[in-house]
Design a protein around this motif. Sequence first.
Motif, PDB file in Angstrom:
ATOM      1  N   UNK A  15       0.846  -1.194   0.000  1.00  0.00           N
ATOM      2  CA  UNK A  15       0.000   0.000   0.000  1.00  0.00           C
ATOM      3  C   UNK A  15       0.884   1.248   0.000  1.00  0.00           C
ATOM      4  N   UNK A  16       0.480   2.262  -0.748  1.00  0.00           N
ATOM      5  CA  UNK A  16       1.217   3.530  -0.805  1.00  0.00           C
ATOM      6  C   UNK A  16       0.239   4.677  -0.605  1.00  0.00           C
ATOM      7  N   UNK A  17       0.732   5.803  -0.053  1.00  0.00           N
ATOM      8  CA  UNK A  17      -0.167   6.928   0.232  1.00  0.00           C
ATOM      9  C   UNK A  17      -0.532   7.692  -1.033  1.00  0.00           C
ATOM     10  N   UNK A  18       0.315   7.576  -2.073  1.00  0.00           N
ATOM     11  CA  UNK A  18       0.045   8.290  -3.333  1.00  0.00           C
ATOM     12  C   UNK A  18       0.944   7.699  -4.424  1.00  0.00           C
ATOM     13  N   UNK A  19       0.632   8.049  -5.664  1.00  0.00           N
ATOM     14  CA  UNK A  19       1.478   7.613  -6.790  1.00  0.00           C
ATOM     15  C   UNK A  19       2.872   8.227  -6.621  1.00  0.00           C
ATOM     16  N   UNK A  20       2.897   9.480  -6.145  1.00  0.00           N
ATOM     17  CA  UNK A  20       4.178  10.157  -5.882  1.00  0.00           C
ATOM     18  C   UNK A  20       5.023   9.365  -4.878  1.00  0.00           C
ATOM     19  N   UNK A  45      12.919  11.110 -13.553  1.00  0.00           N
ATOM     20  CA  UNK A  45      12.042  11.821 -14.488  1.00  0.00           C
ATOM     21  C   UNK A  45      10.583  11.677 -14.065  1.00  0.00           C
ATOM     22  N   UNK A  46      10.174  10.454 -13.738  1.00  0.00           N
ATOM     23  CA  UNK A  46       8.773  10.220 -13.339  1.00  0.00           C
ATOM     24  C   UNK A  46       8.470  10.971 -12.038  1.00  0.00           C
ATOM     25  N   UNK A  47       9.398  10.933 -11.080  1.00  0.00           N
ATOM     26  CA  UNK A  47       9.194  11.665  -9.808  1.00  0.00           C
ATOM     27  C   UNK A  47       9.013  13.156 -10.063  1.00  0.00           C
ATOM     28  N   UNK A  48       9.818  13.699 -10.960  1.00  0.00           N
ATOM     29  CA  UNK A  48       9.717  15.142 -11.261  1.00  0.00           C
ATOM     30  C   UNK A  48       8.400  15.457 -11.952  1.00  0.00           C
ATOM     31  N   UNK A  49       7.996  14.611 -12.897  1.00  0.00           N
ATOM     32  CA  UNK A  49       6.711  14.809 -13.584  1.00  0.00           C
ATOM     33  C   UNK A  49       5.555  14.778 -12.581  1.00  0.00           C
ATOM     34  N   UNK A  50       5.634  13.846 -11.649  1.00  0.00           N
ATOM     35  CA  UNK A  50       4.556  13.728 -10.656  1.00  0.00           C
ATOM     36  C   UNK A  50       4.537  14.949  -9.744  1.00  0.00           C
ATOM     37  N   UNK A  51       5.709  15.503  -9.444  1.00  0.00           N
ATOM     38  CA  UNK A  51       5.750  16.718  -8.609  1.00  0.00           C
ATOM     39  C   UNK A  51       5.119  17.883  -9.360  1.00  0.00           C
ATOM     40  N   UNK A  52       5.390  17.954 -10.696  1.00  0.00           N
ATOM     41  CA  UNK A  52       4.781  19.007 -11.512  1.00  0.00           C
ATOM     42  C   UNK A  52       3.261  18.848 -11.541  1.00  0.00           C
ATOM     43  N   UNK A  53       2.808  17.584 -11.626  1.00  0.00           N
ATOM     44  CA  UNK A  53       1.363  17.318 -11.684  1.00  0.00           C
ATOM     45  C   UNK A  53       0.692  17.699 -10.361  1.00  0.00           C
ATOM     46  N   UNK A  54       1.397  17.518  -9.269  1.00  0.00           N
ATOM     47  CA  UNK A  54       0.852  17.880  -7.959  1.00  0.00           C
ATOM     48  C   UNK A  54      -0.491  17.210  -7.696  1.00  0.00           C
ATOM     49  N   UNK A  55      -1.491  17.981  -7.319  1.00  0.00           N
ATOM     50  CA  UNK A  55      -2.825  17.432  -7.022  1.00  0.00           C
ATOM     51  C   UNK A  55      -3.754  17.461  -8.228  1.00  0.00           C
ATOM     52  N   UNK A  56      -3.196  17.741  -9.398  1.00  0.00           N
ATOM     53  CA  UNK A  56      -4.017  17.864 -10.610  1.00  0.00           C
ATOM     54  C   UNK A  56      -4.290  16.484 -11.225  1.00  0.00           C
ATOM     55  N   UNK A  57      -5.527  16.000 -11.094  1.00  0.00           N
ATOM     56  CA  UNK A  57      -5.881  14.656 -11.597  1.00  0.00           C
ATOM     57  C   UNK A  57      -5.718  14.569 -13.109  1.00  0.00           C
TER      58      UNK A  57
END
Length: 179
Positions: A77-82, A134-146
């Motif tokens: 289990x993880x708290x988020x995709x990030x 790269x994926x971690x950075x993309x996810x940080x850019x996405x933030x809470x935006x579904x």
Amino acid sequence: MKELTRAINNHLAAEFQASHTYLAMSIWLREKDLVGFSSYMLTKSNEERGHASRMIAYLVDSDQDVELPTIEAPQRDWSSVQALFDDVYDLEKGVTASIHHLYTLAEGLGERSATAMLDWFVSEQLQEEAEARFVCKRLRLAGDNSAALLLLDQQFLEGTALAHVKGGMGGGPQPGEAG
Ligand SMILES: [Fe+2]
Ligand SMILES: [Fe+2]
């Protein structure tokens, strides 16, 4: 068992554990209907098994003993995709450290066939860390935006998400490429 053989056998645990953890991640992502991320992690899980197989083939071909490790049940289990991809990045950095340890050992012992085998892994880890970062950075850019998260998921599904990540071994971005 020779020191290097034992160390390579110990490293097998890291590859199998990564495979098992990535499978658990793939399942969690699938449960969240993030099919692009999920299939990416399933592919990564299979690749890690392939890495273990590669080292096993080396040991067998070098007439060394193989001892398959015990694999622990992975986190499920993880708290988020990030948070999940932060774990992927940490795990890959751990694998890289283990590969570099093997390399230093093989070099010190003058085991040239081992360093030749490990060269592939050094390149592979550079690529894997670059992808995870790269994926971690993309996810940080996405933030809470579904919508941004779903777009990245779609890019994984289409196989374009990592098209520009070359891990420094592919000669870097070509002219006209975004890099
Ligand atoms: Fe690996
Ligand atoms: Fe990996």
